[in-house]
Design an enzyme around this catalytic site. Sequence first.
Site, mmCIF file in Angstrom:
data_model
loop_
_atom_site.group_PDB
_atom_site.id
_atom_site.type_symbol
_atom_site.label_atom_id
_atom_site.label_comp_id
_atom_site.label_asym_id
_atom_site.label_seq_id
_atom_site.Cartn_x
_atom_site.Cartn_y
_atom_site.Cartn_z
ATOM 1 N N LEU A 266 9.475 -13.608 -11.044
ATOM 2 C CA LEU A 266 10.244 -12.924 -12.127
ATOM 3 C C LEU A 266 11.633 -13.896 -12.473
ATOM 4 C CD1 LEU A 266 10.217 -9.159 -10.900
ATOM 5 C CD2 LEU A 266 8.592 -10.339 -12.410
ATOM 6 N N CYS B 35 0.852 -1.184 -0.108
ATOM 7 C CA CYS B 35 -0.045 0.169 0.112
ATOM 8 C C CYS B 35 0.908 1.286 -0.009
ATOM 9 C CB CYS B 35 -1.069 0.011 1.039
ATOM 10 S SG CYS B 35 -1.754 -1.702 1.477
ATOM 11 N N VAL C 177 12.291 -10.058 -19.242
ATOM 12 C CA VAL C 177 12.328 -9.145 -20.302
ATOM 13 C C VAL C 177 13.346 -9.153 -21.185
ATOM 14 C CG1 VAL C 177 13.701 -7.517 -18.629
ATOM 15 C CG2 VAL C 177 12.072 -6.463 -20.325
ATOM 16 N N GLY D 78 3.034 -3.197 3.178
ATOM 17 C CA GLY D 78 3.987 -4.429 3.224
ATOM 18 C C GLY D 78 3.195 -5.872 3.774
ATOM 19 N N ARG E 237 -4.808 1.454 -0.559
ATOM 20 C CA ARG E 237 -4.586 0.126 -0.430
ATOM 21 C C ARG E 237 -4.594 -0.629 -1.716
ATOM 22 N NH1 ARG E 237 -8.886 -4.652 1.887
ATOM 23 N NH2 ARG E 237 -7.177 -5.937 2.368
ATOM 24 N N LEU E 238 -3.535 -1.742 -1.540
ATOM 25 C CA LEU E 238 -3.518 -2.558 -2.534
ATOM 26 C C LEU E 238 -3.864 -3.891 -1.866
ATOM 27 C CD1 LEU E 238 -2.749 -3.567 -5.426
ATOM 28 C CD2 LEU E 238 -0.432 -3.919 -4.698
ATOM 29 N N ASP F 272 -3.329 -9.317 7.834
ATOM 30 C CA ASP F 272 -2.144 -9.025 8.496
ATOM 31 C C ASP F 272 -2.075 -7.833 9.343
ATOM 32 O OD1 ASP F 272 -1.756 -7.998 6.271
ATOM 33 O OD2 ASP F 272 0.408 -8.225 6.115
#
Length: 605
Positions: free
Chosen positions: A264, A2, A291, A80, A50-51, A104
């Site tokens: 990744l 976030c 990438v 986090g 917020r995410l 959390d």
Amino acid sequence: MCGITGWVDFGRDLAFERPTVEAMTRSLYRRGPDGEGVWVSAHAALGHRRLAVIDIEGGAQPMAARGRRAGEPVVLTYSGEVYNFRELRAELARLGHRFATASDTEVVLHAYLEWGAAFVDRLTGMYALAIWDAAREELLLVRDRLGVKPLYYHAYPGGLLFGSEPKALLANPLFTARTSEAELPILFNPRLALPGETPLTGLRQVRPGHLVRVDRSGAHETPYWRLVSREHHDDHATTVRTVREILEDVVVHQMVADVPLCALLSGGLDSTALTALAAADEPGRLRTFSVDFAGSGDDFHATTLRPDRDAPFAVAAARDLGVDHTPVTLDPAALPGAVPEALAARDLPSLGQFDASMYLLFRSVRERSTVALSGEAADEVFGGYPWFFDEATVWGGTFPWLGAGPRLTDCLAPDVRARVRPGDDERDRYATMRALVPRLAGEAGLEARMREVLYLSLQGPLHYLLDRKDRMSMALGLEVRVPFCDHTLLEYVWNVPWKIKVADGREKGLLRAAVADLVPPEVLRRRKSAYPATFAPAHARAVRAELERVLTDAASPLREVLDVPKVRALAASRTSPMTVADSLHFLLPIVEVDRWLRAYGVSMA
């Protein structure tokens, strides 16, 4: 993951400042596209974007609870992931705490209610958070042990502003963007910045592993964690086995998410090992991304830090591991168009093509995933960079990634150099950081020196990489987790002697041994190769034109501080330090610092 921000002021009523707090919060909307919250009282205001990653419905913030002192509110804004939140939740439940959500966030809040500021010792993860305790009239700012998540603040008499990114503070009239000539060394080379230092006057970062208490007496920063050097008694086989066990546990904990997760995969040792461990938890279902640049097969040329292309290794590793792999191929011509987005994400000078390409990569990743695993910090923890194995560089008496090569501050005009004294500045910074190395009594020779080299690499270089990863990912609402930054892993590997770390005579020998059965042979044998760069001639011409614009534009903020003939001579040169792709890469900060000064209206004293 976030965006957080806030304001404490003991001399004014912040209830009348809600529009400003909302503007500070709104500035971080890209970090948190799923929701916004603001909490305001007389002397404290907290904001949150917020995410949603864990408990999609129940983790809204700022989150408040009644404290045990007079029932006054305790309010948390948090960014986090705390990976051991389930274990902490169970422990707190046994102590009588009751939970209304599965997040959390609520666990972190109740941990503070139970243990006070000592709760930070119990957290495992990556986080930046602020807690306002109304009864104590105290704000607590906390940043994770390695500084994976950012947290900036500006202290002034009677108050303090804070935020995940500088833009949140810049949205408040109390903070303006100013710098000075004295900051040119870290503007041109951010890896020289000391922990907590920024090039903006009055702007600090909470140092990794530190907390800041803010009350009526001011802001006071103290460490809650630091590396400690101890004798290592495990033999080679036990050490290898322990590293493998820690890595397996770390990856399992960092796979927890209520949204799509990927990895990744560059085809290097670090990312392939993480992917293999993650794929074991999600057989046949794990998504991965890499990438590359269109035409790279023709344009690429090997350098010390990039001896080969990632693309073939990434494809081969994906095939071997059986993952759902997506190669993201970027058009080099699209990079300049993404640089302004990268700058807006960073609020500080960008890395040009390196930030832009990472931004475009993450934009593609975000279309299919919300959380990604990445291999940052393995080189710093296990010893993977070329300079660890160059004797002259190791014993060179300065920052090992600088070596004896040219400095960009060599390009300052003579009068500016006389005032800034960049050579003295570098020596002072080196002496300061070297004095912080946790020594081991009786250690000498190469073992003692490599402890210094590794510690120095865990500072400026790693912090800059983590900051870059955070900014480019969070600008797109993508959470990137970095398992090699787990503090338990670092504490163990830190005390493994150098001779065991490189027992096979190669970089990251200990890590290779720990994951030898997980990765394809060609990856296991592969040399360290840094994040890809484009060598497309058209891109080089565009950068050269931008550099020339800075040198000839009388309105450039840097025009009067540069030695123009020296810059042009370096641009024409084919020599460059081992850490850069070519001479234009070396000079790129001139272009990007100029761009930043103009875009943000930064005044230079």
